[in-house]
Design a protein around this motif. Sequence first.
Motif, mmCIF file in Angstrom:
data_model
loop_
_atom_site.group_PDB
_atom_site.id
_atom_site.type_symbol
_atom_site.label_atom_id
_atom_site.label_comp_id
_atom_site.label_asym_id
_atom_site.label_seq_id
_atom_site.Cartn_x
_atom_site.Cartn_y
_atom_site.Cartn_z
ATOM 1 N N ASP A 446 0.985 -1.078 0.016
ATOM 2 C CA ASP A 446 0.055 0.032 -0.108
ATOM 3 C C ASP A 446 0.859 1.145 0.085
ATOM 4 O O ASP A 446 1.431 1.697 1.090
ATOM 5 N N LYS A 447 1.169 1.909 -1.189
ATOM 6 C CA LYS A 447 1.881 2.881 -1.374
ATOM 7 C C LYS A 447 3.405 2.763 -0.597
ATOM 8 O O LYS A 447 4.291 1.974 -1.395
ATOM 9 N N ASP A 448 3.809 3.232 0.233
ATOM 10 C CA ASP A 448 5.024 3.228 0.830
ATOM 11 C C ASP A 448 5.001 1.972 1.889
ATOM 12 O O ASP A 448 6.007 2.324 2.624
ATOM 13 N N THR A 449 4.052 1.415 2.083
ATOM 14 C CA THR A 449 4.002 0.414 3.181
ATOM 15 C C THR A 449 4.037 -0.893 2.831
ATOM 16 O O THR A 449 3.039 -1.365 1.638
ATOM 17 N N LEU A 450 4.764 -1.905 3.299
ATOM 18 C CA LEU A 450 4.653 -3.268 3.016
ATOM 19 C C LEU A 450 4.165 -4.218 4.377
ATOM 20 O O LEU A 450 4.877 -3.645 5.367
ATOM 21 N N ILE A 451 3.205 -4.835 4.208
ATOM 22 C CA ILE A 451 2.768 -5.653 5.273
ATOM 23 C C ILE A 451 2.874 -6.926 5.197
ATOM 24 O O ILE A 451 1.943 -7.654 4.469
ATOM 25 N N HIS A 452 3.329 -7.666 6.004
ATOM 26 C CA HIS A 452 3.470 -9.313 6.080
ATOM 27 C C HIS A 452 2.845 -9.954 7.175
ATOM 28 O O HIS A 452 3.393 -9.553 8.296
ATOM 29 N N ILE A 453 1.778 -10.572 7.105
ATOM 30 C CA ILE A 453 1.098 -11.322 8.316
ATOM 31 C C ILE A 453 1.145 -12.719 8.167
ATOM 32 O O ILE A 453 0.791 -13.234 6.827
ATOM 33 N N LYS A 454 1.765 -13.489 9.068
ATOM 34 C CA LYS A 454 1.902 -14.755 8.832
ATOM 35 C C LYS A 454 1.301 -15.431 10.285
ATOM 36 O O LYS A 454 1.274 -15.018 11.205
ATOM 37 N N GLN A 455 0.997 -16.705 9.939
ATOM 38 C CA GLN A 455 0.717 -17.668 10.970
ATOM 39 C C GLN A 455 1.964 -18.532 11.483
ATOM 40 O O GLN A 455 2.773 -18.703 10.729
ATOM 41 N N MET A 456 2.011 -18.476 12.757
ATOM 42 C CA MET A 456 3.129 -19.326 13.412
ATOM 43 C C MET A 456 2.873 -20.595 14.230
ATOM 44 O O MET A 456 1.627 -21.046 14.121
ATOM 45 N N LYS A 457 3.549 -21.109 14.754
ATOM 46 C CA LYS A 457 3.355 -22.270 15.567
ATOM 47 C C LYS A 457 2.346 -22.059 16.876
ATOM 48 O O LYS A 457 2.177 -20.970 17.077
ATOM 49 N N ASN A 458 1.443 -23.073 17.281
ATOM 50 C CA ASN A 458 0.730 -23.054 18.501
ATOM 51 C C ASN A 458 -0.572 -22.022 17.614
ATOM 52 O O ASN A 458 -1.116 -21.429 18.748
ATOM 53 N N ASN A 459 -0.830 -21.839 16.650
ATOM 54 C CA ASN A 459 -1.887 -20.999 15.980
ATOM 55 C C ASN A 459 -1.708 -19.497 16.827
ATOM 56 O O ASN A 459 -2.855 -18.911 16.720
ATOM 57 N N THR A 460 -0.434 -19.056 16.333
ATOM 58 C CA THR A 460 -0.336 -17.534 16.750
ATOM 59 C C THR A 460 -0.210 -16.963 15.469
ATOM 60 O O THR A 460 0.261 -17.552 14.583
ATOM 61 N N PHE A 461 -0.391 -15.544 15.518
ATOM 62 C CA PHE A 461 -0.009 -14.887 14.276
ATOM 63 C C PHE A 461 0.774 -13.435 14.405
ATOM 64 O O PHE A 461 0.928 -13.307 15.697
ATOM 65 N N CYS A 462 1.381 -13.187 13.614
ATOM 66 C CA CYS A 462 2.501 -12.077 13.500
ATOM 67 C C CYS A 462 2.306 -11.040 12.411
ATOM 68 O O CYS A 462 1.882 -11.585 11.318
ATOM 69 N N CYS A 463 2.329 -9.813 12.719
ATOM 70 C CA CYS A 463 2.223 -8.660 11.785
ATOM 71 C C CYS A 463 3.504 -7.868 11.629
ATOM 72 O O CYS A 463 3.943 -7.386 12.786
ATOM 73 N N HIS A 464 4.321 -7.758 10.586
ATOM 74 C CA HIS A 464 5.360 -7.045 10.372
ATOM 75 C C HIS A 464 5.177 -5.811 9.348
ATOM 76 O O HIS A 464 4.554 -6.045 8.354
ATOM 77 N N VAL A 465 5.371 -4.772 9.665
ATOM 78 C CA VAL A 465 5.421 -3.452 8.963
ATOM 79 C C VAL A 465 6.587 -2.916 8.550
ATOM 80 O O VAL A 465 7.413 -2.626 9.051
ATOM 81 N N TYR A 466 6.780 -2.832 6.898
ATOM 82 C CA TYR A 466 7.816 -1.962 6.787
ATOM 83 C C TYR A 466 7.617 -0.801 5.785
ATOM 84 O O TYR A 466 6.311 -0.786 5.285
ATOM 85 N N LYS A 467 8.236 0.157 5.971
ATOM 86 C CA LYS A 467 8.318 1.648 5.621
ATOM 87 C C LYS A 467 9.172 2.202 4.572
ATOM 88 O O LYS A 467 10.385 1.694 4.906
ATOM 89 N N LEU A 468 8.978 2.568 3.432
ATOM 90 C CA LEU A 468 9.957 3.227 2.749
ATOM 91 C C LEU A 468 10.433 4.442 3.380
ATOM 92 O O LEU A 468 9.854 5.406 3.482
ATOM 93 N N LYS A 469 11.710 4.302 3.495
ATOM 94 C CA LYS A 469 12.548 5.656 4.281
ATOM 95 C C LYS A 469 13.974 5.904 3.524
ATOM 96 O O LYS A 469 14.418 5.091 2.755
ATOM 97 N N ALA A 470 14.306 7.174 3.623
ATOM 98 C CA ALA A 470 15.356 7.491 3.252
ATOM 99 C C ALA A 470 16.704 6.546 3.943
ATOM 100 O O ALA A 470 16.440 6.452 4.929
ATOM 101 N N LYS A 471 17.804 6.136 3.375
ATOM 102 C CA LYS A 471 18.866 5.617 4.015
ATOM 103 C C LYS A 471 19.420 6.544 4.821
ATOM 104 O O LYS A 471 19.912 7.673 4.544
ATOM 105 N N ALA A 472 19.970 6.068 5.875
ATOM 106 C CA ALA A 472 20.853 6.860 6.751
ATOM 107 C C ALA A 472 22.046 7.364 6.178
ATOM 108 O O ALA A 472 22.716 6.688 5.229
#
Length: 482
Positions: A446-472
């Motif tokens: 979604d524009k400057d955002t990547l979102i990765h949602i994944k299922q893990m062991k024991n039926n838990t879920f995790c959401c990771h959010v990446y943003k487009l930023k200028a390099k340090a």
Amino acid sequence: MDYNLDDNNEFIKVWSRTSKSTISYESGKIYLENYQCCYSSLHSEPQILYELPKRSKLEKVEDVLLCESPLDKGLNKPSDHKPCLLALTANNCLYRLSAETGQQLQKVYLSPRFKFRYLGWDVPQETFYIKSIQYKGTNLALQASPDQDTLMYLAVFHVFPLEFVAVMEIKKTVFGATVTDVVISQGVLAVSHSTKSVKLYSFEHIINKYMTQTLVLGAQCPSDRSKTVGEAPMGIPINVHIKDCPPVLFEVLSFDNAMQIGGHPWHFIYTPPHKKHQGTHHICSLRDSTLAANGIQDMRCSSLESDWIYFHPDDSGRIIHCGPSTINVLKILSELEGGLPSKVVEDFALTACRDNAVSEISVTSSGRRVKRRFQQLDDDPEQETFRMVEFEDELDLLAVVVTRSAETEEGKAHVRLHDNKTGLLLKVVPLEEPWDETYKHELFFDKDTLIHIKQMKNNTFCCHVYKLKAKARETLQKKHCT
């Protein structure tokens, strides 16, 4: 920020959350804890919008649709203009909730008699339907079903404002004893049968011919003025009684009861039910069912996961066909002069980086040389493999997830960003977290955002959010010094 994919910008992970319940994403919002907790992903780091009190099991949210704000309609109530969630709960209620605050804007009680479970769009952002559970003939289902002839019930509504259209029964005596499922899409009632047949009917024709009364939410019921439509204890009564089978608009025999319609001009994609056609996809004209030239697409995959094909969501009429190592973007050349059929041609193709010279000899930890007994699969985890494709409409980009793992480490994934018109590779985004193919994954771009949602062991879920930023600055200085 100004969207720029050059080397001075990179996607950086800015946020992660885990949950014991499913995590969902829709239009800039991340939903956790059965939609009771909502974060906005529009900021440099997700920020909480609201957190509602925990619901009881009876009020558990079963399914949700997001309604965007209409720009071309003048509506009576200010709340009708706001983006909202349509939430179907376990106690047969449909709620309209503010997408910004979670505040309840409207509540509709559906029925005390039958159990509704699923939401789906007929025409996106215009008309939606609610589907009940299926009554397939088991003792429990027969006890729960008011009518043993009924497979399921459908309720149909308009949005902006929320208006009721119809509740109807899908009966086997009307549509056939072999009927197994029903959906509504683009004004068409699609009925699947155990005989591999899919039949299409005009929903407008059904409404015009079989509707017995018009009902208004919150008004008195014409057939029982002591009851209010959409409120307990009555809910919404059936107002469309289909007494005989409507005219069939179109019928096709399909291997998995699946058929897709799209393209310019209209075409459909299906797999014939015969065993020899398994793994192939046939592209035919909807006008007369003529197979297009080069209309049989077959990747001949030797893989655990099958390839998949669908009409491109960019409304170009193109087709995306994905396999473990190849993604073909196809276009349909319209029917040629002289009565010749249309033709399917390649627009562009994406290929994974493969080591085609994989040795049939492997060496064990003790140094013993062992010959492989089995042929390597196309989606072997040690090879680069395409896993999913997402389309970002505002930027006109394709995001392609590619995985590969070594014998000594967990699976790794990266996202390739390609120009949607040409397929040109513009950027590669490594994902930090492991990618385990034995669990479910979702990727949103979604524009400057990547979102990765994944299922893990024991039926838990995790959401990771990446943003487009200028390099340090330090990173850029190191790069220029090397």
